[in-house]
Motif scaffolding. Structure first.
Motif, short mmCIF file in Angstrom:
data_model
loop_
_atom_site.label_atom_id
_atom_site.label_comp_id
_atom_site.label_asym_id
_atom_site.label_seq_id
_atom_site.Cartn_x
_atom_site.Cartn_y
_atom_site.Cartn_z
N PRO A 89 0.84 -1.20 0.00
CA PRO A 89 0.00 0.00 0.00
C PRO A 89 0.88 1.24 0.00
CG PRO A 89 -0.70 -1.57 1.69
CD PRO A 89 0.63 -2.05 1.17
N LYS A 90 0.62 2.17 -0.91
CA LYS A 90 1.47 3.35 -1.05
C LYS A 90 1.33 4.31 0.13
CE LYS A 90 3.04 2.02 -5.04
NZ LYS A 90 2.60 0.63 -4.98
N SER A 91 0.29 4.09 0.95
CA SER A 91 0.08 4.98 2.09
C SER A 91 0.97 4.62 3.28
CB SER A 91 -1.39 4.92 2.53
OG SER A 91 -1.75 3.58 2.84
N PHE A 92 1.70 3.50 3.20
CA PHE A 92 2.52 3.06 4.32
C PHE A 92 3.76 3.96 4.45
CE2 PHE A 92 1.46 -1.49 5.76
CZ PHE A 92 0.11 -1.21 5.71
N THR A 93 3.80 4.80 5.47
CA THR A 93 4.97 5.62 5.78
C THR A 93 5.11 5.66 7.29
OG1 THR A 93 3.67 7.67 5.89
CG2 THR A 93 4.64 7.10 3.75
#
Length: 931
Positions: A24-28
């Motif tokens: 998921p690209k939202s994982f930060t």
């Protein structure tokens, strides 16, 4: 047969990208560092250690820089986009995790991970050790034998020799021949034009490898594949390319490995190091598992593995801790429109809903060649429709005719109150145009919307669906086959219905998502509807026109370049005192730095020499053989990329080439182009001018070339508001002479050509964030002289320095910079903890407003030019090519003077700057002479 534990080779590069597309690209973490790849890779590697408990592991990654294949064929993998910044920033952490988990990490410069894996596999076989290669890469199938199998951890499947035949239709020992014949689009291996899976499989299984095929040309006509009667001559003519493709596809198995298999031990994790990394990345769940679990034992397990697919039954732990929605399994409805009553129902829904997402399925990515297989539509979330039109397999159900669909659907789509949206809809418009299905207007393109929201991210629909909708789409490979692809026209209509209708339905949902974000800003909304969407129609018109090209001129140039290439080759052999493979970095490095004893300009790593361009340029001043090699490479690239390739793209019907202009292909908003890439034709070299000579005017026409003069320098004068820069432009002075005069404190008349050259390098270099080191390389000043020159420059142009510092600060704060019309230009890595990445991002941030603003200006001009051209009698003037700040037109002979004046007027008045926009116009029978 059973045996002690296998050697497990992990294709780290394959895992890296698979994790990136799964994550998921939202994982930060709280610092904004992307972490999804690190999390998933940790899970994947943990799953492997459980599955192959106690086995020896080696994890292999691609090294930085190009491989020997790039020097053999400069276009190798050239079609691949650069590594996404959100992946690049995680690589350092990935490597730390791999090492902390106790895996040896191996990468070797100048070759690819596949070559390292291949060498380890062969070495293991010699030692009697069985090998499992964990990968998703089809190329590695050539390594499979009695001792080597492949394991796909994502699918939990094994591929042995029998499995290779099932997947590809040929035995492992013929995989290289298979790839050489059909090519490999993912690696840009050319193969032979027109050869697909069926042809390649038939040839190999009947005649053998590529050399055996060549030795038995007379037998080809009797084989059962389409085109076999005329294939032999084509194969003979293409054999050189096939041989090149064979060399490119061949995995090396004879590398000098830095880590011997005998020295490898089973992985034993450094728990403290892992805790430190997971803490920084904020992996709460992994940390809890690590702290609560037992430390991994160093003691080898006695567990045995049988070397077959059925033997290893343990499954890898689920790597998705936050799986995307499986929308299809819940409430989405995808409807097959195969009769007139359903078509009427669809038309009625489109008419009443007034907003419809549209997509097409085709047999080709080249609109001029594509057949229309079907069309899909969606008027609301959860609902999609597919109209099959041209499925060709045996037993295909009765479908509607294109004529009937056109008759009923086209008036609805073109009605004044229906708004059409699509993803990369320019392609669909072109395909439909060639089917006499002309769409009059388009409301929105979700790819363009995504680019305005974040210009640095991937623009394909699958990635956007994952990022913005947390939804995993059906992929094209899933329905046509990952290995043995079949045309989409031969896929059952029910299967294509789910895939195609989903595309339209996901496009509809993306539009809803993007509209909410984008249209909350009046400026963004205006930019989208008043510039980007009209510009999309301009590009549609240009792609329909194509550009007229002389094949005869290209053939002549090709002969000349090949003659010179042979001559340069001879000169290199004379200079070297021996013949060798110039395209081999290893052989070239040995010749230059061992046989000829040329001092190597860098520290030698692992006893290996780089022969990259920067190395050759450093030694070229004193050793002419380096100049000859650079020239050899340049000629080889020109031949393969232009003088040969362009000939294959000329339409035999129109003598025109039809490029594809990419509206969302760059971060700054500038156009790029592909198939062919006209943007990369060298502008200032003699060969570049030669290639432009082939772009000619048809009978009765002239070429007009119009380009903005020094637009980025004018923009920095405007944006920085520097009074001295403005003064020079307002006075119409030669800006580089004026700069030299300012910096050196002399009159313009006293400036020498060399001083002007230094000023020019500084003017352009500083716009790209160049420092003293860069200036020394361009001008051969000493470092001290370069530093003093830049210091004086900023003393005379203080507003420029102020602009640069303010722009960097703005980028750090916001993550983007803006163009003169407010376009957001993403600056990836600007806040990276990696200093090198952050500094590179700062340099990009300085130049981005100029490039983005130049793009805004020429787009505005092109929209106005297209409106003017449309008001004239058809074919009076055609706008055919845009390359950076230059536009190319074909204009009727009797309209040239009027057209030149109007083009200049529109371009110079596209935007009002505080300094004049000036346009240079040239007229001739070819692009080269008009430029």
């Amino acid at each position: 047969m059973t045996y002690n534990l296998p050697l497990v080779l992990v294709d780290g590069s394959s895992f890296l990208y698979r994790a990136f597309y799964a994550a998921p690209k939202s994982f930060t973490n709280s610092k904004g560092i992307p972490t999804g790849v690190c999390m998933i890779l940790s899970r994947m590697l943990g799953g492997l250690t459980s599955k192959f408990s106690g086995a020896k592991f080696i994890v292999v990654f691609d090294a930085k820089g190009k491989s020997f294949r790039n020097e053999m064929y400069p276009e190798y993998k050239a079609n691949r986009p650069p590594m996404p910044d959100e992946l690049r920033i995680q690589i350092e952490y990935v490597h730390k995790i791999v090492k902390a988990m106790g895996f040896p990490l191996v990468s070797i410069e100048g070759v690819e991970a596949d070559d390292v894996l291949g060498t380890y596999a062969r070495d293991a076989s010699k030692l009697g050790i069985k090998t499992v290669i964990c990968t998703g890469d089809k190329d590695l199938a050539q390594l499979v034998d009695d001792n080597v199998i492949l394991y796909d951890s994502m699918k939990d499947t094994y591929t042995d020799a029998k499995g290779v035949v099932e997947k590809f239709g040929v035995k492992p020992e013929h995989i290289i021949d298979f790839l050489a014949l059909k090519g490999d689009s993912s690696d840009n291996i050319p193969g032979m034009a027109g050869v697909g899976d069926k042809t390649a499989v038939t040839l190999i299984n009947e005649l053998g490898g590529i050399q055996e095929i060549y030795n038995n040309l007379e037998k080809i006509s009797g084989l059962s594949f389409r085109g076999s009667k005329t294939f032999a001559q084509k194969y003979k003519e293409s054999f050189e390319t096939v041989e090149l493709s064979y060399r490119l596809a061949t995995i090396k198995t004879d590398l000098d490995l830095p880590l011997k298999i005998a020295d490898v031990t089973p992985p034993f994790a450094n728990k403290e190091e892992l805790i430190s990394i997971y803490t920084e990345l904020e992996f709460t769940k992994l940390l809890a598992e690590l702290k609560n679990g037992e430390p991994q034992s160093k003691k080898d397990t006695e567990e045995k593995f049988e070397f077959s697919k059925a033997a290893v039954s343990a499954t890898e732990s689920n790597v998705f801790t936050s799986a995307p929605t499986d929308y299809k399994s819940s409430n989405a409805s995808y409807i097959l429109v195969a009769d007139e009553s359903l078509l009427d129902e669809l038309c009625s829904k489109i008419q009443s809903c007034r907003l419809v997402a549209m997509d097409t399925e085709t047999t080709s990515l080249m609109p001029q060649e594509a057949s229309l297989v079907g069309m899909s539509f969606s008027v609301k979330a959860n609902e999609g429709y597919y109209i099959p039109l041209n499925h060709t397999y045996l037993g295909v159900p009765q479908c509607l005719s294109l004529d009937k669909v056109r008759e009923k659907l086209l008036p609805v789509l073109n009605s004044s109150d229906v708004k059409i949206i699509g993803h990369n809809i320019k392609f669909d418009l072109l395909v439909l145009h060639y089917q006499n299905f002309e769409i009059d207007k388009v409301y929105a393109d979700t790819m363009v919307m995504a680019h305005l929201l974040d210009s640095a991210s991937a623009m394909n629909m699958d990635d956007l669906a994952l990022r913005y909708l947390n939804y995993r789409t059906i992929t094209y490979k899933e329905i046509t086959g990952d290995k043995k692809k079949i045309p989409i026209s031969e896929v059952p209509v029910e299967t294509v219905c789910n895939y195609a209708a989903e595309d339209a339905e996901v496009t509809f949902r993306l539009y809803q998502n993007f509209a909410e974000k984008l249209f909350s800003s009046e400026n963004d909304k205006k930019m989208f509807f008043e510039l980007e969407m009209p510009f999309l129609k301009v590009l549609y018109h240009m792609e329909l026109e194509g550009v007229y090209v002389s094949q005869k001129e290209l053939e002549a140039q090709n002969r000349n370049l090949k003659t010179e290439l042979v001559e340069i080759q001879k000169q290199i052999y004379v200079s070297a005192g021996q013949e060798f493979n110039i395209a081999s970095p290893k052989q070239l490095g040995k010749v230059l730095f061992e046989d000829l004893k040329i001092p190597y300009p860098k520290k030698v790593k692992d006893g290996k020499y780089s022969t990259a361009e920067d190395i050759l340029e450093q030694i070229a001043f004193n050793y002419d053989i380096a100049n000859l090699v650079l020239r050899y490479r340049a000629l080889a690239k020109l031949i393969s990329t232009y003088t040969e390739k362009l000939q294959t793209l000329i339409s035999p019907k129109t003598n025109r080439i039809y490029t594809s202009f990419n509206q969302t292909g760059t971060v700054t908003g500038r156009l790029s182009s592909s198939d062919p890439n006209l943007q990369n034709i060298p502008a200032r070299t003699e060969e570049g001018k030669m290639i432009r000579k082939a772009f000619i005017a048809p009978d009765g026409y002239k070429i007009i070339a119009a380009d903005y003069s020094q637009i980025e320098l004018r923009l920095i004068a405007h944006i920085s508001e520097d009074p001295n820069l403005r003064k020079a432009f307002l006075a119409g002075q030669d800006i580089h002479r004026a700069t030299a005069a300012e910096v050196l404190g002399k009159s313009i008349e006293e400036v020498t050509p060399q001083e002007r050259s230094h000023a020019k390098a500084t003017n352009f270099g500083l716009m790209y964030g160049m420092g003293a080191f860069g200036l020394t390389r361009q001008t051969h000043m000493s470092m001290t002289e370069a530093k003093v020159y830049i210091q004086r420059y900023f003393e005379r142009y203080p507003s420029v320095q102020k602009y640069m510092e303010e722009t960097k600060a703005y980028a750090h704060e916001h993550g983007y910079v803006t163009s003169i019309i407010g376009r957001h230009i993403s600056v990836a890595n600007i806040n990276s903890s990696n200093t090198m990445l952050s500094k590179a991002a700062e340099r990009a941030a300085i130049n981005a407003p100029m490039q983005g603003s130049a793009a805004d200006i020429i787009k505005t001009a092109m929209v106005r030019l297209d409106e003017w051209i449309s008001s004239l009698p058809q074919n009076t003037i055609r706008m055919t090519v845009q390359v950076h700040d230059e536009l190319i037109f074909e204009v009727k002979d009797d309209f040239v003077e009027e057209a030149s004046a109007k083009i200049t007027e529109i371009m110079e008045n596209a935007f009002k700057l505080s300094v004049p926009l000036t346009v240079g116009v040239g007229v001739s029978s070819s692009w080269a002479d008009a430029h």
